[in-house]
Design a protein around this motif. Structure first.
Motif, PDB file in Angstrom:
ATOM      1  N   ALA A   1      76.906  51.951  44.059  1.00  0.00           N
ATOM      2  CA  ALA A   1      76.863  51.748  42.606  1.00  0.00           C
ATOM      3  C   ALA A   1      77.359  52.989  41.884  1.00  0.00           C
ATOM      4  O   ALA A   1      78.027  52.901  40.839  1.00  0.00           O
ATOM      5  CB  ALA A   1      75.442  51.417  42.163  1.00  0.00           C
ATOM      6  N   VAL A   2      77.052  54.161  42.437  1.00  0.00           N
ATOM      7  CA  VAL A   2      77.425  55.446  41.826  1.00  0.00           C
ATOM      8  C   VAL A   2      77.746  56.428  42.946  1.00  0.00           C
ATOM      9  O   VAL A   2      77.042  56.468  43.970  1.00  0.00           O
ATOM     10  CB  VAL A   2      76.278  56.019  40.958  1.00  0.00           C
ATOM     11  N   PHE A   3      78.801  57.206  42.756  1.00  0.00           N
ATOM     12  CA  PHE A   3      79.135  58.288  43.677  1.00  0.00           C
ATOM     13  C   PHE A   3      78.858  59.607  42.962  1.00  0.00           C
ATOM     14  O   PHE A   3      79.292  59.808  41.819  1.00  0.00           O
ATOM     15  CB  PHE A   3      80.606  58.216  44.087  1.00  0.00           C
ATOM     16  N   VAL A   4      78.135  60.520  43.615  1.00  0.00           N
ATOM     17  CA  VAL A   4      77.807  61.810  43.001  1.00  0.00           C
ATOM     18  C   VAL A   4      78.390  62.936  43.839  1.00  0.00           C
ATOM     19  O   VAL A   4      78.354  62.908  45.074  1.00  0.00           O
ATOM     20  CB  VAL A   4      76.284  62.001  42.844  1.00  0.00           C
ATOM     21  N   PHE A   5      78.923  63.942  43.146  1.00  0.00           N
ATOM     22  CA  PHE A   5      79.572  65.061  43.834  1.00  0.00           C
ATOM     23  C   PHE A   5      79.478  66.303  42.940  1.00  0.00           C
ATOM     24  O   PHE A   5      80.459  66.731  42.338  1.00  0.00           O
ATOM     25  CB  PHE A   5      81.034  64.704  44.121  1.00  0.00           C
ATOM     26  N   PRO A   6      78.269  66.919  42.861  1.00  0.00           N
ATOM     27  CA  PRO A   6      78.073  68.040  41.928  1.00  0.00           C
ATOM     28  C   PRO A   6      78.391  69.400  42.538  1.00  0.00           C
ATOM     29  O   PRO A   6      77.658  70.368  42.365  1.00  0.00           O
ATOM     30  CB  PRO A   6      76.584  67.919  41.600  1.00  0.00           C
ATOM     31  N   SER A   7      79.486  69.506  43.263  1.00  0.00           N
ATOM     32  CA  SER A   7      79.849  70.716  43.993  1.00  0.00           C
ATOM     33  C   SER A   7      79.919  71.935  43.074  1.00  0.00           C
ATOM     34  O   SER A   7      80.331  71.844  41.915  1.00  0.00           O
ATOM     35  CB  SER A   7      81.206  70.517  44.677  1.00  0.00           C
ATOM     36  N   ARG A   8      79.509  73.068  43.606  1.00  0.00           N
ATOM     37  CA  ARG A   8      79.596  74.314  42.840  1.00  0.00           C
ATOM     38  C   ARG A   8      81.022  74.840  42.750  1.00  0.00           C
ATOM     39  O   ARG A   8      81.344  75.631  41.853  1.00  0.00           O
ATOM     40  CB  ARG A   8      78.705  75.388  43.457  1.00  0.00           C
TER      41      ARG A   8
END
Length: 367
Positions: free
Chosen positions: A268-275
């Protein structure tokens, strides 16, 4: 006579060809296919067992520093293209131009994400390789600026050629993959993170967001698809603790392309909060597949994703929790974001990458 790419085959760095897939390995294979589709002849050098001149049991460093210069001299190739950020030979081979692809400077920018030994190798060999290169290809403007901040003398030899994403497709699943996915019993609306579990990828922020959502009575299911990496032990321990507390977190490890992209397509959602990213291929892959995507506003991610993904600061757990909750609540917003993502991803093709790379080859040959 002026040399051109058409005068002979290109010596092509294949040292990651037979290794477990990494971003650089994927780049190597996709670029090779796109160049060959345009009629460019490649001599793939230094793979473990495949290609024209495999290196056998020798390590990649030993091959590049010890054997490659002699191979290039014997073959008399007009150009050698290295893909691994810093892995050109230390000496010039007369008559052979050098092109180097730099994907990122993470070992210098984020010292805690690599070992001390590798950081020093990267620093010293990068400076030498850039000095030797006739052209330096950077996969994003962010990477180019990071490189020039340290080696400004390379500015006139440095160009930006982004990666493609049209290698992504969802192949037909075999019976084993179908059974595996069915056994997971994934909920209809799950959140996916795909990538390694190292410190830089900032998986802790995703876990922080999940804890906030659960405390508000809005628990979300999370799937982690990616291999362990340097420094990933702490994240793995935290995942185990959260599971014991009742969080629905599925850590699947490395998966085949078929399963990986099917998980991405179904999310439903892809998350990728890379620094930090030098390019950031996983969110672009998700966007290509029509999966609504949330990224951080760090590194190259704003450059690559544009306004087709929601963005949060890499330290903003509350912002990420709100973004996840908002998308899970709104199928309409997910559909709108998915369409914007497809449009953005369509700008990045390996054909364009090959065209930009060929231009860099010609410039290197005529320097």
């Amino acid at each position: 006579m002026r040399r051109t790419v058409s005068t002979g085959p290109i010596a092509f760095d294949a040292t990651l060809w037979d290794e477990p897939t990494t971003g650089i390995g994927l780049y190597t294979r996709c670029l090779a296919s796109a160049l060959e589709a345009r009629g460019v002849r490649l001599e793939k050098l230094g793979a473990r067992t495949s290609g024209e001149l495999p290196r056998g049991d020798a390590g990649r460093t030993t091959w590049t520093l010890g054997r490659l210069p002699r191979v290039l001299q014997r073959l008399g190739m007009p150009l050698y293209h290295a893909h691994g950020n810093f892995n050109l030979p230390l000496t010039r081979v007369p008559g052979t131009a050098y092109v180097l692809t730099v994907h990122d400077l993470i070992p210098l920018l984020m010292r805690e994400t690599v070992s001390t030994a590798f950081r020093w190798q990267f620093r010293l060999w990068l400076a030498r390789s850039v000095a030797q290169a006739d052209r330096v290809v950077c996969v994003s403007e962010r990477t180019r600026q990071d490189l020039l901040a340290r080696l400004p003398e390379a500015e006139s030899r440095t160009v930006v050629v982004p990666n493609g994403v049209d290698h992504v497709h969802v192949p037909e699943l075999d019976a084993t993959s179908v059974d595996f996915l069915r056994a997971l019993s994934l909920p209809k609306d799950y959140v996916l993170y795909a990538g390694s579990l190292d410190v830089r990828k900032n998986v802790d922020l995703v876990l922080d967001a999940l804890e906030r959502l659960r405390s508000r009575g809005r628990p979300a299911s999370l799937v982690l698809a990616g291999q362990s990496w340097f420094g990933s032990g702490r994240v793995e321990a935290r995942v185990a603790r959260m599971r014991s507390e009742g969080h629905d977190v599925r850590s699947l490890g490395y998966q085949s392309d078929a399963v990986f992209y099917e998980l991405m397509r179904r999310a439903a959602v892809f998350v990728f909060p890379s620094r930090y990213e030098g390019f950031g291929l996983p969110p672009l892959e998700a966007m290509h597949l029509g999966t609504p995507t949330i990224v951080s506003n760090a590194g190259s991610l704003p450059e690559v994703c544009g306004d087709a993904a929601l963005a949060v600061r890499p330290d903003d757990a509350e912002g990420l929790a709100q973004a996840i909750d908002r998308l899970l609540k709104s199928p309409e917003e997910r559909r709108a974001l998915a369409e914007k993502g497809r449009v953005q991803a369509a700008k990045f093709t390996w054909k364009r990458t090959a065209e930009g790379t060929l231009a860099a080859y010609e410039a290197a040959l005529h320097r």
